[in-house]
Enzyme design. Structure first.
Site, PDB file in Angstrom:
ATOM      1  N   THR A  72       0.795  -1.212   0.000  1.00  0.00           N
ATOM      2  CA  THR A  72       0.000   0.000   0.000  1.00  0.00           C
ATOM      3  C   THR A  72       0.818   1.247   0.000  1.00  0.00           C
ATOM      4  O   THR A  72       0.317   2.300  -0.337  1.00  0.00           O
ATOM      5  CB  THR A  72      -0.955   0.047   1.214  1.00  0.00           C
ATOM      6  OG1 THR A  72      -0.208   0.113   2.406  1.00  0.00           O
ATOM      7  CG2 THR A  72      -1.877  -1.125   1.216  1.00  0.00           C
ATOM      8  N   LEU A  89      -0.356   8.925   3.041  1.00  0.00           N
ATOM      9  CA  LEU A  89      -0.393   8.017   1.903  1.00  0.00           C
ATOM     10  C   LEU A  89      -0.793   6.619   2.339  1.00  0.00           C
ATOM     11  O   LEU A  89      -0.213   6.062   3.275  1.00  0.00           O
ATOM     12  CB  LEU A  89       0.985   7.985   1.243  1.00  0.00           C
ATOM     13  CG  LEU A  89       1.258   6.858   0.239  1.00  0.00           C
ATOM     14  CD1 LEU A  89       0.327   6.955  -0.956  1.00  0.00           C
ATOM     15  CD2 LEU A  89       2.720   6.879  -0.215  1.00  0.00           C
ATOM     16  N   SER A  90      -1.773   6.041   1.675  1.00  0.00           N
ATOM     17  CA  SER A  90      -2.153   4.644   1.836  1.00  0.00           C
ATOM     18  C   SER A  90      -2.526   4.323   3.288  1.00  0.00           C
ATOM     19  O   SER A  90      -3.522   4.825   3.781  1.00  0.00           O
ATOM     20  CB  SER A  90      -1.028   3.754   1.325  1.00  0.00           C
ATOM     21  OG  SER A  90      -1.476   2.443   1.185  1.00  0.00           O
ATOM     22  N   ALA A  91      -1.719   3.493   3.989  1.00  0.00           N
ATOM     23  CA  ALA A  91      -2.017   3.248   5.394  1.00  0.00           C
ATOM     24  C   ALA A  91      -1.989   4.555   6.175  1.00  0.00           C
ATOM     25  O   ALA A  91      -2.790   4.772   7.094  1.00  0.00           O
ATOM     26  CB  ALA A  91      -1.022   2.255   5.980  1.00  0.00           C
ATOM     27  N   GLY A 130      -5.273   6.145   5.453  1.00  0.00           N
ATOM     28  CA  GLY A 130      -6.330   5.591   6.293  1.00  0.00           C
ATOM     29  C   GLY A 130      -6.282   6.156   7.698  1.00  0.00           C
ATOM     30  O   GLY A 130      -7.321   6.468   8.293  1.00  0.00           O
TER      31      GLY A 130
END
Length: 489
Positions: free
Chosen positions: A21, A153-155, A158
């Protein structure tokens, strides 16, 4: 209190799925080795066991904003510092940047644990540690507490969504890059369902997940930018739609866009305006981009960042996000075609017959214009006095995008035109690009295996775990030689 060791080890499967991710599987050197990046210790309560790094531009004034920038899996604060473009924006607009960093002690692949309620609820774990960093930054730099923003970014994206949900009283805005909705997953088992599919919730159900994190909170809500590549096979594009549904519902807005426009890098921007007509939620969808943070290396006004694994050369997301938040001092966000406080945008921008090294452009005159600025991507390449310009010195067989803005007699630039894209001729045979799983790349001889990881043949770039779950685009660079080209083919 952190989860016990067995619980951390139990995260291994999810971590492996999340590893793609954001970032390579080889950790960068310690962030403290980066010039300009400083570790801050003793920043306060740290239930999430995170490290704090900061970047402070020269001449930072009192009451400046703070931006928190969160890396992806298997990355470090140094990766985000070096490649994301946020330091360029900090130098230009004068704000401090906080780079939180997690480690393998928290998660086997150094992912922020966006799927664990012990780390995402208000006053808990990693989100609480990040808020402690904000408090410390405000103490150190005299920051404006009403202008604190978070991106990731990504994780890290989230976790950005979770921070906005848990602490809407702390963050004035957020940007979620290739990320996931707040509280999309609340268990290890649910993480992959969010990444690779849809939970099929209504906007109200998505909004309820935010409201449940801080019951009774009535606003104001953070302004949210959502960035997503349409060819992202690690965090599927449906997550961007769900994020749009979630945050428009929180704001009490329709999911019908207030406006739609085109930006460089094959980017479509849809805006959702509040009652005052100001964008509250913006969705940036980048055609053909894979999984990563959008950057646009160069020295132009709209350019920033460096290309690297999961930092993809398309458009400078940090520039547009900073403007959306009003960090440029204007507070209006990216201008759309036909908008602007000065002259209107030129219309009928067209590309003529191209050669191998040049493309002629023309457009309709704007009343009151004394000259025009011509931009290739985000870089100004010409200032003609008339309504035509030939851009030369280009690379054969290459696609370019231009916009034009009118300039009045005071030197003020008006709104930019809708973009036009054209390609130079020649260039030989286009490079071969193949998108497949790491397992398939190895089986086809485009990559090889070492220590359980796949590496490109020729370039020896780390592609992540050797399995069918991790997908990459590879581009042929020579006989038997391949390179990573996610979002670039």
């Amino acid at each position: 209190m952190r989860p016990p060791l067995l619980r951390r080890l139990g995260r291994l499967l999810v971590s492996a799925l999340l590893a793609a991710t954001a970032g390579t599987f080889v950790l960068s050197p310690p962030a403290s080795a980066a010039s300009g990046l400083t570790q801050v210790t003793g920043f306060g309560s740290n239930p999430g066991n995170l490290a704090m790094y900061t970047y402070v531009p020269d001449g930072l004034p009192q009451d400046a904003p703070v931006v928190v920038a969160m890396h992806g899996c298997a990355q470090s604060a140094n990766d985000y510092y070096a490649n994301s473009g946020w330091t360029t924006m900090a130098d230009r607009y004068k704000f401090a940047v906080v780079f939180p960093q997690t480690s393998s002690a928290n998660n086997s692949l150094s992912c922020f644990t966006w799927f664990d309620p012990a780390d995402t609820g208000r006053g808990k774990g990693e989100v609480a540690s990040v808020v402690s960093m904000v408090d410390k930054a405000a103490q150190l730099y005299g920051s404006d507490r009403s202008r604190v923003y978070v991106t990731g970014l990504s994780a890290g994206g989230g976790m950005t969504a979770n921070l906005l949900a848990a602490y809407p009283d702390v963050f004035a805005g957020g940007a979620i890059d290739s990320g996931l909705p707040a509280q999309c997953a609340t268990s290890q088992a649910g993480a992959s369902s969010c990444q690779y599919g849809s939970l099929n919730l209504t906007p109200a159900q998505w909004g309820d997940k935010v409201r449940a994190q801080n019951p009774g909170y009535a606003g104001p809500w953070p302004r949210v930018a959502i960035w997503q590549g349409t060819s992202d096979y690690t965090v599927y594009p449906v997550n961007a739609t769900e994020l749009r549904d979630q945050w428009t519902n929180v704001w009490g807005l329709s999911q019908t866009p207030s406006s739609t426009s085109t930006l460089p890098g094959s980017t479509t921007l849809t805006s959702y305006n509040d009652a005052s007509g100001k964008p509250a939620v913006q969705l940036y969808q980048i055609s053909g981009m894979g999984h990563g943070l959008a950057v646009d290396p160069g020295t132009g006004e709209e350019q920033c960042g460096k290309s690297a694994a999961y930092f993809l050369d398309t458009i400078c997301s940090s520039y547009y996000t900073a403007r959306f938040w009003g960090l440029d001092g204007a507070g209006t966000g990216p201008e759309e075609p036909g908008e602007g406080d000065g002259l209107p945008a030129p219309v009928n921008l067209k590309a003529g017959t191209a050669t191998a090294t040049s493309v002629p452009l023309s457009w309709s005159a704007v009343a009151g214009a004394t000259s025009y600025h011509v931009y290739r991507g985000g870089s100004r390449v010409g200032t003609p006095s008339g309504t035509s310009f030939t851009d030369s010195g280009l690379t054969a067989g290459t696609s370019y995008t231009w916009t034009v803005a009118a300039v009045d007699n005071t030197g003020k630039e008006g709104a930019r035109s809708a973009p036009v894209t054209a390609s130079t001729t020649g260039g030989g045979t286009p490079a071969t690009c193949v998108t497949a799983s790491n397992y398939a790349h190895v089986a086809a001889g485009r990559a090889h295996v070492s220590g359980g990881y796949a590496y490109t043949n020729g370039g020896n770039q780390n592609m992540g775990l050797y399995n069918v779950f991790v997908t990459h685009t590879l581009r042929q660079t020579g006989a038997g030689s391949w390179e990573l080209a996610d979002g670039a083919c």
